[in-house]
Write a protein that holds these residues in place. Structure first.
Motif, PDB file in Angstrom:
ATOM      1  N   PRO A 109     -13.727  -2.787  -8.557  1.00  0.00           N
ATOM      2  CA  PRO A 109     -14.555  -3.892  -8.919  1.00  0.00           C
ATOM      3  C   PRO A 109     -13.740  -5.356  -9.710  1.00  0.00           C
ATOM      4  O   PRO A 109     -13.487  -5.767  -9.444  1.00  0.00           O
ATOM      5  CB  PRO A 109     -15.715  -3.657  -9.451  1.00  0.00           C
ATOM      6  N   PHE A 110     -12.314  -4.765  -9.925  1.00  0.00           N
ATOM      7  CA  PHE A 110     -11.383  -5.355 -10.074  1.00  0.00           C
ATOM      8  C   PHE A 110     -10.205  -5.165  -9.985  1.00  0.00           C
ATOM      9  O   PHE A 110      -9.522  -3.898  -9.099  1.00  0.00           O
ATOM     10  CB  PHE A 110     -11.122  -4.635 -12.027  1.00  0.00           C
ATOM     11  N   LEU A 140      -1.244  -3.842 -10.592  1.00  0.00           N
ATOM     12  CA  LEU A 140      -1.862  -2.765 -12.040  1.00  0.00           C
ATOM     13  C   LEU A 140      -2.887  -3.021 -11.871  1.00  0.00           C
ATOM     14  O   LEU A 140      -3.239  -3.778 -12.391  1.00  0.00           O
ATOM     15  CB  LEU A 140      -0.931  -2.354 -13.475  1.00  0.00           C
ATOM     16  N   GLN A 141      -4.270  -1.585 -11.854  1.00  0.00           N
ATOM     17  CA  GLN A 141      -5.462  -1.350 -12.280  1.00  0.00           C
ATOM     18  C   GLN A 141      -5.978  -0.455 -12.931  1.00  0.00           C
ATOM     19  O   GLN A 141      -5.622   0.095 -11.827  1.00  0.00           O
ATOM     20  CB  GLN A 141      -6.300  -2.448 -10.864  1.00  0.00           C
ATOM     21  N   ILE A 144       0.242  -8.772 -10.778  1.00  0.00           N
ATOM     22  CA  ILE A 144      -0.639  -9.032 -12.428  1.00  0.00           C
ATOM     23  C   ILE A 144      -1.361  -7.372 -12.881  1.00  0.00           C
ATOM     24  O   ILE A 144      -0.774  -6.094 -12.497  1.00  0.00           O
ATOM     25  CB  ILE A 144      -2.446  -8.887 -10.553  1.00  0.00           C
ATOM     26  N   TYR A 145      -2.187  -7.669 -13.430  1.00  0.00           N
ATOM     27  CA  TYR A 145      -2.008  -6.092 -14.546  1.00  0.00           C
ATOM     28  C   TYR A 145      -3.349  -6.312 -14.450  1.00  0.00           C
ATOM     29  O   TYR A 145      -3.627  -6.987 -16.063  1.00  0.00           O
ATOM     30  CB  TYR A 145      -1.152  -6.380 -15.827  1.00  0.00           C
ATOM     31  N   ASP A 146      -4.180  -5.092 -14.329  1.00  0.00           N
ATOM     32  CA  ASP A 146      -5.760  -5.312 -15.460  1.00  0.00           C
ATOM     33  C   ASP A 146      -5.430  -3.669 -15.975  1.00  0.00           C
ATOM     34  O   ASP A 146      -5.798  -2.928 -14.531  1.00  0.00           O
ATOM     35  CB  ASP A 146      -6.640  -5.262 -13.334  1.00  0.00           C
ATOM     36  N   ARG A 174      -8.969  -5.136 -21.113  1.00  0.00           N
ATOM     37  CA  ARG A 174     -10.460  -4.916 -20.906  1.00  0.00           C
ATOM     38  C   ARG A 174     -10.416  -3.789 -22.212  1.00  0.00           C
ATOM     39  O   ARG A 174      -9.628  -2.878 -21.780  1.00  0.00           O
ATOM     40  CB  ARG A 174     -11.042  -4.545 -19.456  1.00  0.00           C
ATOM     41  N   SER A 175     -11.380  -3.759 -22.531  1.00  0.00           N
ATOM     42  CA  SER A 175     -12.125  -3.244 -23.150  1.00  0.00           C
ATOM     43  C   SER A 175     -13.138  -3.097 -23.318  1.00  0.00           C
ATOM     44  O   SER A 175     -14.348  -3.875 -23.909  1.00  0.00           O
ATOM     45  CB  SER A 175     -11.325  -3.078 -24.545  1.00  0.00           C
ATOM     46  N   SER A 176     -13.752  -1.877 -24.201  1.00  0.00           N
ATOM     47  CA  SER A 176     -15.443  -1.426 -23.697  1.00  0.00           C
ATOM     48  C   SER A 176     -15.158   0.402 -24.608  1.00  0.00           C
ATOM     49  O   SER A 176     -15.012   0.877 -24.599  1.00  0.00           O
ATOM     50  CB  SER A 176     -16.134  -1.239 -22.907  1.00  0.00           C
TER      51      SER A 176
END
Length: 409
Positions: free
Chosen positions: A20-21, A243-244, A270-272, A303-305
């Motif tokens: 998804p990312f 990176l994902q 692109i760093y995800d 991202r963080s959750s």
């Protein structure tokens, strides 16, 4: 490891399922080496490519218990220090063949059909990667080092790592992933499943040093049982194509997690990258901390959750970003969700640039402009991570100094 024919068909279908990312990667455009396993004894058995990769992030590969070059796994059959504590370290492939615990743990936390990267690892990876077992009540006094490297262009490397820290035990695992100088393109997919048993403790330090043509897809899941603690420290400072990763940590009652990451994005990469914590048990807690530095044309998605399913849980997210270029981009994406009254969650996020007045102040004290920027960037990236062994702290400090030099010039 077998999932049954019906579920295996589901995994095959997932070979076409993008994540998804992050950008999609055509895995068929890369080649994998034949799978092989061997034992290492003494320094003479360590290939030069492994030493070259270790130099990228400051690891002394002579101390590594597990080394993987492409699809070749090398391990030490009897560790002089670790062996006397009953610690078992071997390629996952052997753990599945020889141990009941290996077979019982594999693919329990990560669904092989999650996306094309997990599916490809399950179907094509040959179950390389490291398996680490720490017996009940054992507190391992020294870090356990592992090293994974890709040694040729346009190769794909798979790893399926399993770490099991039994009840009341404690271990410190350090993993370095890199390419030696001269390798530019490839794909690394690492599926990791970490089990931290009741009242146990695991600290995990991951250091990445890749190249501007590398696509990196870690897939990590962690289970923290009652009263246990998990500390993660993730660092990437090299250019990449992409990176994902979005590791997920689930915590039972009284479990604790501290998830820290430092991302120094550069080039056109692109760093995800992020961390997700699930507070599933009463009294569990998690802290997610990240520092992001973006230069050149890099795009960084932080991202963080934290998701709270029970009362009396606590969670906090802190994400700070620093732009060093007008052509770079940082996006901070914190999410907190409470599903039970009594949970206390919070987050803070900030993105900025180095303040000119701070540079001028340091220059007034005798620093050059570049030295002043280095001091400020170095201070920005410092995170006090609890429980990291002193030897690992020293290695991280050297690596952060290198990151600062690369980021500022």
């Amino acid at each position: 490891m077998g999932l049954g024919e019906r579920n295996t068909s589901r995994v095959r279908e997932a070979l076409l399922k993008p994540a998804p990312f992050g950008p999609d990667v055509d895995l068929d455009a890369y080649t994998a080496e034949p799978v092989s396993v061997g034992e290492v004894s003494g320094e003479s058995g360590i290939p030069a490519e492994a030493r070259g990769a270790g130099e990228r992030f400051g690891m002394n590969v002579e101390a590594a218990s597990y080394i993987q070059l492409d699809e070749t796994a090398l391990y030490r059959l009897m560790e002089r220090v670790l062996g006397k504590y009953g610690v078992k370290i071997m390629p996952t492939r052997l753990a599945l063949e020889k141990t009941d615990v290996g077979r019982s743990l594999a693919w329990r936390l990560v669904d092989p059909a999650t996306d094309k990267y997990t599916a490809s690892t399950y179907l094509r990876g040959g179950e390389l990667g490291y398996f680490i077992y720490v017996p009940r009540g054992v507190r391992v006094p020294v870090p356990i080092y592992t090293c994974l490297a890709i040694t040729g262009d346009r190769r794909i490397q798979y790893a399926h790592n399993i770490v099991f820290v039994d009840e009341g035990a404690e271990a410190h695992v350090v993993t370095g992933c890199a390419v030696p100088h001269g390798v530019r393109e490839g794909v690394h997919i690492g599926v990791s499943e970490f089990y931290v048993s009741r009242n146990a403790r695991l600290t995990f330090t991951m250091m990445h040093a890749w190249a501007d043509g590398m696509h990196v897809r870690p897939r990590t899941a962690v289970r923290v049982e009652e009263g246990a603690e998990y500390v993660s420290y993730y660092i990437i400072y090299s250019p990449v194509a992409s990176l994902q990763t979005y590791p997920r940590t689930e915590l039972s009652a009284g479990g604790k997690a501290y998830l820290a990451s430092i991302v120094a994005g550069s080039g056109r990469g692109i760093y995800d990258q992020g961390s997700a914590a699930v507070l599933a048990g009463k009294g569990s807690s998690a802290e997610v901390v990240s520092r992001v530095v973006a230069s050149d044309h890099a795009e960084v998605y932080a991202r963080s959750s934290i998701d709270a399913y029970d009362a009396e849980t606590r969670g906090h997210i802190e994400c700070l970003g620093l732009l060093l270029s007008g052509k770079a981009m940082v996006s901070s994406i914190p999410v907190i969700t409470s599903r039970k009254p009594g949970a206390l969650l919070s987050h803070e996020a900030a993105i900025g640039m180095i303040a000119e007045k701070e540079i001028q102040y340091l220059m007034s004290k005798g620093f050059t402009e570049d030295e002043a920027k280095s001091v400020l960037v170095r201070g920005f990236m410092s995170i006090e991570v609890p429980g990291i062994p002193l030897a690992v702290k020293r290695e991280v400090e050297k690596l952060l100094d290198r990151i600062t030099r690369n980021a500022v010039g």
